[in-house]
Design a protein around this motif. Structure first.
Motif, mmCIF file in Angstrom:
data_model
loop_
_atom_site.group_PDB
_atom_site.id
_atom_site.type_symbol
_atom_site.label_atom_id
_atom_site.label_comp_id
_atom_site.label_asym_id
_atom_site.label_seq_id
_atom_site.Cartn_x
_atom_site.Cartn_y
_atom_site.Cartn_z
ATOM 1 N N ARG A 1 -47.328 -25.295 29.193
ATOM 2 C CA ARG A 1 -46.037 -25.597 28.756
ATOM 3 C C ARG A 1 -45.629 -24.479 27.614
ATOM 4 N N ASN B 1 -42.329 -23.312 25.316
ATOM 5 C CA ASN B 1 -40.937 -23.485 24.662
ATOM 6 C C ASN B 1 -40.026 -22.519 25.371
ATOM 7 N N GLU B 2 -38.734 -22.849 24.718
ATOM 8 C CA GLU B 2 -37.676 -21.781 25.294
ATOM 9 C C GLU B 2 -37.617 -20.573 24.841
#
Length: 310
Positions: A120, A122-123
């Motif tokens: 995953r 993050n932006e």
């Protein structure tokens, strides 16, 4: 009867690009537009996605090693991403003639691909990842000495990705199918279409000038983010050295002359070897470049124009 105008009725059924209404048929405006576009422009998306996808795998592999992720877990992340990226239905749709996506739509594709595994981002991390992918492929496009060299760049990406996921035979099969699709799509494409594809990609990346520390260190990028185009190397296939003058009489060549020009000695004849562009620049142990180019020019004597600055 086929008319070029819109249907007189508001309600119609669009099937295979033809509107049916009132007992007549009207060519779909979008289909007419695509029919007038150069074929090379409609085949740009596979090069964009496959090559940027290869850059993404390189960067993810480098980050997994830097974070000391266990090898088995890192291999699973890479295999999951590559498996999704080269899913047969996705590749089948990708290689169909289509218009170029916007930078925003392309970003959405890679957002989904990057999160197709247990990893995953993050932006902020995804922004950095996409910038590195885009600048990496932009550098390769700008550095090609001939438009058809983009196919060698694509094969280099696919070959290196194969090595990175070598423990997953089912993923290797997906990559082999992409190699086959690439050959079918581009093996006989004329140089003019490659020129159009390259121009489309240059336009796509035109205003993207994100600074990359690796490129700045290697002096392949200037302080304002512009790419430095090489001024030396191997000539394109069938190209004459700079300063070559050919004399013709009655349509037949009667002589040649080599005039001295600045930098002419920096260019060497083409040997048919494949470019190193598209290899993993993040790998400290660079493998040897493949021996033969994947593209054979269809029109001997044709010399494509040089790359533009970006």
């Amino acid at each position: 009867q086929v008319l070029a105008g819109p249907p007189p009725l508001a309600a119609c059924i669009c099937r295979f690009g033809v509107h049916h209404a009132g007992g007549k048929r009207w060519l779909c405006p979008a289909r007419r537009f695509l029919a007038t576009m150069p074929s090379g422009q409609l085949m740009t998306m596979p090069l964009l996605i496959v090559n940027m996808g290869g850059e993404m795998v390189y960067i993810l592999e480098q980050r997994l090693q830097a974070q000391k992720i266990p090898e088995a877990k890192g291999q699973k992340v890479l295999s999951d991403v590559v498996r999704t990226m080269y899913y047969p239905r996705f590749i089948e749709e990708l290689f169909k003639p289509q218009e170029m996506y916007s930078i925003q739509s392309t970003r959405q594709i890679f957002d989904r691909l990057a999160h197709s595994s247990i990893m995953r981002l993050n932006e902020s991390s995804m922004d950095k990842l996409f910038d590195l992918m885009a600048m990496g492929f932009k550098y390769q496009i700008m550095s090609c000495v001939a438009p058809q060299e983009m196919i060698d760049v694509t094969h280099n990406h696919l070959d290196v990705v194969k090595r990175l996921v070598g423990n997953a035979p089912e993923v290797i099969e997906l990559l082999d199918e992409c190699v086959r699709q690439t050959h079918l799509a581009y093996a006989t494409m004329p140089i003019a279409d490659f020129v159009v594809m390259r121009q489309s990609l240059c336009t796509f990346f035109q205003d993207r000038k994100v600074k990359v520390s690796l490129f700045l260190h290697n002096q392949t990028q200037t302080a304002d983010g512009s790419i430095v185009v090489p001024s030396a190397g191997a000539l394109p296939p069938n190209a004459s050295p700079p300063g070559t003058v050919r004399y013709f009489q009655n349509g037949a060549e009667v002589g040649t002359e080599q005039l001295p020009t600045a930098g002419a000695g920096a260019w060497t004849p083409n040997t048919g070897a494949r470019t190193r562009l598209g290899l993993n620049v993040y790998d400290k142990e660079q493998p040897p470049a493949p021996q033969a180019s994947a593209y054979q020019p269809a029109a001997p004597g044709s010399v494509p124009p040089p790359a533009a600055q970006a």
